[in-house]
Design a protein around this motif. Structure first.
Motif, PDB file in Angstrom:
ATOM      1  N   ASP A   1       0.821  -1.207   0.000  1.00  0.00           N
ATOM      2  CA  ASP A   1       0.000   0.000   0.000  1.00  0.00           C
ATOM      3  C   ASP A   1       0.853   1.255   0.000  1.00  0.00           C
ATOM      4  O   ASP A   1       0.553   2.234  -0.679  1.00  0.00           O
ATOM      5  N   LEU A   2       1.960   1.209   0.732  1.00  0.00           N
ATOM      6  CA  LEU A   2       2.852   2.359   0.778  1.00  0.00           C
ATOM      7  C   LEU A   2       3.574   2.529  -0.554  1.00  0.00           C
ATOM      8  O   LEU A   2       3.743   3.662  -1.045  1.00  0.00           O
ATOM      9  N   ALA A   3       3.998   1.425  -1.158  1.00  0.00           N
ATOM     10  CA  ALA A   3       4.655   1.494  -2.470  1.00  0.00           C
ATOM     11  C   ALA A   3       3.721   2.117  -3.498  1.00  0.00           C
ATOM     12  O   ALA A   3       4.133   2.961  -4.309  1.00  0.00           O
ATOM     13  N   GLU A   4       2.460   1.728  -3.470  1.00  0.00           N
ATOM     14  CA  GLU A   4       1.483   2.280  -4.411  1.00  0.00           C
ATOM     15  C   GLU A   4       1.222   3.756  -4.146  1.00  0.00           C
ATOM     16  O   GLU A   4       1.070   4.548  -5.084  1.00  0.00           O
ATOM     17  N   GLU A   5       1.188   4.139  -2.871  1.00  0.00           N
ATOM     18  CA  GLU A   5       0.963   5.546  -2.517  1.00  0.00           C
ATOM     19  C   GLU A   5       2.105   6.422  -3.023  1.00  0.00           C
ATOM     20  O   GLU A   5       1.877   7.505  -3.580  1.00  0.00           O
ATOM     21  N   ILE A   6       3.334   5.960  -2.841  1.00  0.00           N
ATOM     22  CA  ILE A   6       4.491   6.727  -3.306  1.00  0.00           C
ATOM     23  C   ILE A   6       4.492   6.802  -4.830  1.00  0.00           C
ATOM     24  O   ILE A   6       4.733   7.859  -5.426  1.00  0.00           O
ATOM     25  N   ALA A   7       4.213   5.677  -5.481  1.00  0.00           N
ATOM     26  CA  ALA A   7       4.194   5.651  -6.943  1.00  0.00           C
ATOM     27  C   ALA A   7       3.146   6.601  -7.500  1.00  0.00           C
ATOM     28  O   ALA A   7       3.368   7.246  -8.541  1.00  0.00           O
ATOM     29  N   ALA A   8       2.030   6.710  -6.816  1.00  0.00           N
ATOM     30  CA  ALA A   8       0.953   7.587  -7.294  1.00  0.00           C
ATOM     31  C   ALA A   8       1.379   9.046  -7.314  1.00  0.00           C
ATOM     32  O   ALA A   8       0.818   9.852  -8.063  1.00  0.00           O
ATOM     33  N   GLY A   9       2.383   9.401  -6.510  1.00  0.00           N
ATOM     34  CA  GLY A   9       2.854  10.772  -6.469  1.00  0.00           C
ATOM     35  C   GLY A   9       3.972  11.072  -7.453  1.00  0.00           C
ATOM     36  O   GLY A   9       4.470  12.207  -7.498  1.00  0.00           O
ATOM     37  N   LEU A  10       4.363  10.084  -8.243  1.00  0.00           N
ATOM     38  CA  LEU A  10       5.430  10.262  -9.225  1.00  0.00           C
ATOM     39  C   LEU A  10       4.838  10.336 -10.635  1.00  0.00           C
ATOM     40  O   LEU A  10       3.730   9.850 -10.875  1.00  0.00           O
ATOM     41  N   PRO A  11       5.564  10.928 -11.576  1.00  0.00           N
ATOM     42  CA  PRO A  11       5.005  11.138 -12.913  1.00  0.00           C
ATOM     43  C   PRO A  11       4.586   9.861 -13.628  1.00  0.00           C
ATOM     44  O   PRO A  11       3.541   9.811 -14.272  1.00  0.00           O
ATOM     45  N   ASP A  12       5.414   8.812 -13.554  1.00  0.00           N
ATOM     46  CA  ASP A  12       5.130   7.565 -14.262  1.00  0.00           C
ATOM     47  C   ASP A  12       5.732   6.424 -13.461  1.00  0.00           C
ATOM     48  O   ASP A  12       6.908   6.079 -13.617  1.00  0.00           O
ATOM     49  N   ALA A  13       4.936   5.837 -12.573  1.00  0.00           N
ATOM     50  CA  ALA A  13       5.468   4.832 -11.662  1.00  0.00           C
ATOM     51  C   ALA A  13       4.378   3.861 -11.229  1.00  0.00           C
ATOM     52  O   ALA A  13       3.184   4.173 -11.298  1.00  0.00           O
ATOM     53  N   VAL A  14       4.813   2.677 -10.820  1.00  0.00           N
ATOM     54  CA  VAL A  14       3.917   1.692 -10.228  1.00  0.00           C
ATOM     55  C   VAL A  14       4.526   1.237  -8.911  1.00  0.00           C
ATOM     56  O   VAL A  14       5.748   1.254  -8.735  1.00  0.00           O
ATOM     57  N   GLY A  15       3.672   0.839  -7.988  1.00  0.00           N
ATOM     58  CA  GLY A  15       4.124   0.319  -6.708  1.00  0.00           C
ATOM     59  C   GLY A  15       3.931  -1.180  -6.651  1.00  0.00           C
ATOM     60  O   GLY A  15       2.906  -1.702  -7.097  1.00  0.00           O
ATOM     61  N   VAL A  16       4.919  -1.881  -6.118  1.00  0.00           N
ATOM     62  CA  VAL A  16       4.889  -3.340  -6.059  1.00  0.00           C
ATOM     63  C   VAL A  16       5.234  -3.806  -4.654  1.00  0.00           C
ATOM     64  O   VAL A  16       6.220  -3.336  -4.067  1.00  0.00           O
ATOM     65  N   GLN A  17       4.447  -4.726  -4.142  1.00  0.00           N
ATOM     66  CA  GLN A  17       4.771  -5.341  -2.862  1.00  0.00           C
ATOM     67  C   GLN A  17       5.754  -6.474  -3.109  1.00  0.00           C
ATOM     68  O   GLN A  17       5.480  -7.393  -3.888  1.00  0.00           O
ATOM     69  N   ALA A  18       6.900  -6.425  -2.456  1.00  0.00           N
ATOM     70  CA  ALA A  18       7.906  -7.468  -2.649  1.00  0.00           C
ATOM     71  C   ALA A  18       8.819  -7.530  -1.439  1.00  0.00           C
ATOM     72  O   ALA A  18       9.424  -6.529  -1.057  1.00  0.00           O
ATOM     73  N   ASP A  19       8.904  -8.705  -0.849  1.00  0.00           N
ATOM     74  CA  ASP A  19       9.876  -8.966   0.216  1.00  0.00           C
ATOM     75  C   ASP A  19      11.072  -9.630  -0.452  1.00  0.00           C
ATOM     76  O   ASP A  19      11.040 -10.819  -0.796  1.00  0.00           O
ATOM     77  N   LEU A  20      12.121  -8.879  -0.649  1.00  0.00           N
ATOM     78  CA  LEU A  20      13.255  -9.371  -1.422  1.00  0.00           C
ATOM     79  C   LEU A  20      14.046 -10.446  -0.697  1.00  0.00           C
ATOM     80  O   LEU A  20      14.848 -11.144  -1.320  1.00  0.00           O
ATOM     81  N   THR A  21      13.841 -10.598   0.602  1.00  0.00           N
ATOM     82  CA  THR A  21      14.542 -11.654   1.332  1.00  0.00           C
ATOM     83  C   THR A  21      13.821 -12.993   1.210  1.00  0.00           C
ATOM     84  O   THR A  21      14.388 -14.031   1.558  1.00  0.00           O
ATOM     85  N   ALA A  22      12.584 -12.996   0.733  1.00  0.00           N
ATOM     86  CA  ALA A  22      11.863 -14.244   0.498  1.00  0.00           C
ATOM     87  C   ALA A  22      12.380 -14.874  -0.787  1.00  0.00           C
ATOM     88  O   ALA A  22      12.811 -14.173  -1.711  1.00  0.00           O
ATOM     89  N   PRO A  23      12.351 -16.215  -0.879  1.00  0.00           N
ATOM     90  CA  PRO A  23      12.913 -16.883  -2.067  1.00  0.00           C
ATOM     91  C   PRO A  23      12.327 -16.387  -3.385  1.00  0.00           C
ATOM     92  O   PRO A  23      13.046 -16.293  -4.386  1.00  0.00           O
ATOM     93  N   ASP A  24      11.025 -16.080  -3.404  1.00  0.00           N
ATOM     94  CA  ASP A  24      10.397 -15.642  -4.646  1.00  0.00           C
ATOM     95  C   ASP A  24      10.272 -14.124  -4.755  1.00  0.00           C
ATOM     96  O   ASP A  24       9.712 -13.615  -5.724  1.00  0.00           O
ATOM     97  N   GLY A  25      10.799 -13.389  -3.777  1.00  0.00           N
ATOM     98  CA  GLY A  25      10.659 -11.940  -3.763  1.00  0.00           C
ATOM     99  C   GLY A  25      11.264 -11.240  -4.963  1.00  0.00           C
ATOM    100  O   GLY A  25      10.596 -10.421  -5.620  1.00  0.00           O
ATOM    101  N   PRO A  26      12.527 -11.501  -5.302  1.00  0.00           N
ATOM    102  CA  PRO A  26      13.125 -10.832  -6.467  1.00  0.00           C
ATOM    103  C   PRO A  26      12.371 -11.117  -7.770  1.00  0.00           C
ATOM    104  O   PRO A  26      12.144 -10.216  -8.576  1.00  0.00           O
TER     105      PRO A  26
END
Length: 257
Positions: A42-67
């Motif tokens: 939700d925070l990633a999407e909120e930040i992306a919404a304030g940028l000219p051309d961006a999307v927000g993605v939920q990702a835990d990069l420490t999880a095996p499938d995160g990257p």
């Protein structure tokens, strides 16, 4: 200066706060199509919404499938990333003498293994296209290990060694690989470290901050925007002949060249 990255797809790991967010904002201001990533979707999407051309993605990069989750979301939104900014949360403070093996393993997973997975997922397309930028947000601890931050020192030094090796292997393909090393930048992470030191030493936080600033030739903490601007340059076309380099953005804190 035109950085030549308008329309380029930029994935910025751990970019919902601090230096990662500053880099995402700087790249977006230069016209890049930015993928903002963080554990809080939700925070990633909120930040992306304030940028000219961006999307927000939920990702835990420490999880095996995160990257893979992050890179596949970037491709679905914009296509193959041409810019990859590696970043991860700083491990907890600790001493080398008190180091536990499990803590070291977790730090390596966050600061080295997760980052390597992101590179492996995005590098083939960069090499195919003859253009790419891999930039890691590091630490001045790579140049000069920081007292009380053994996990950060070890994990980030390992990442630096991997990226330096990689840089020589892909330079002829038009892909640059660099690190940008912050010193004392005014982020929540630095504020937390100052607060922890103040508690350990039973001193006011303001006194700790004043002492830290006095040790910096610039006599102040840097701003996230200053760091973001340096990162955007290294991701840009004018920096095409800069690779295998660790650039410090630290106000002169580290006294060695």
């Amino acid at each position: 200066m035109d950085l030549g990255i308008r329309g380029r797809v930029a994935v910025v790991a751990a970019s919902t706060s601090g230096l990662g967010r500053a880099v995402a904002e700087a790249l977006a201001a230069e016209g890049a199509r930015v993928v903002v990533a963080g554990r809080r979707g939700d925070l990633a999407e909120e930040i992306a919404a304030g940028l000219p051309d961006a999307v927000g993605v939920q990702a835990d990069l420490t999880a095996p499938d995160g990257p893979r989750t992050l890179v596949e979301a970037a491709r679905a939104a914009y296509g193959d990333p041409g810019i990859l900014v590696l970043n991860g949360p700083g491990p907890r403070p600790g001493t080398a003498a008190g180091l536990e093996t499990g803590d070291l393993g977790a730090a390596m997973n966050s600061l080295l293994l997760a980052q390597q997975r992101l590179v492996a997922l995005t590098l083939p397309a960069m090499r195919r296209d003859g253009w790419g930028r891999v930039l890691a947000i590091g630490s001045s601890g790579i140049a000069e290990p920081l007292p009380g931050l053994v996990l950060s020192n070890a994990g980030r030094a390992a990442l630096a060694a991997y990226l330096k090796t990689l840089a020589a292997e892909v330079a002829a393909d038009g892909v640059t690989v660099n690190l940008l090393l912050p010193g004392r930048i005014a982020t929540d992470r630095v504020a937390a470290l100052d607060a922890a030191r103040a508690e350990r030493e039973q001193r006011p936080v303001a006194e700790i901050e004043a002492a830290s600033q006095a040790a910096i030739p610039a006599a102040r903490y840097g701003t996230p925007a200053e760091f973001g601007a340096a990162a955007a340059f290294l991701c840009g076309a004018p920096a095409s002949y800069i690779t295998g380099t660790a650039l410090r953005c630290d106000g002169g804190l580290v006294r060695g060249l």
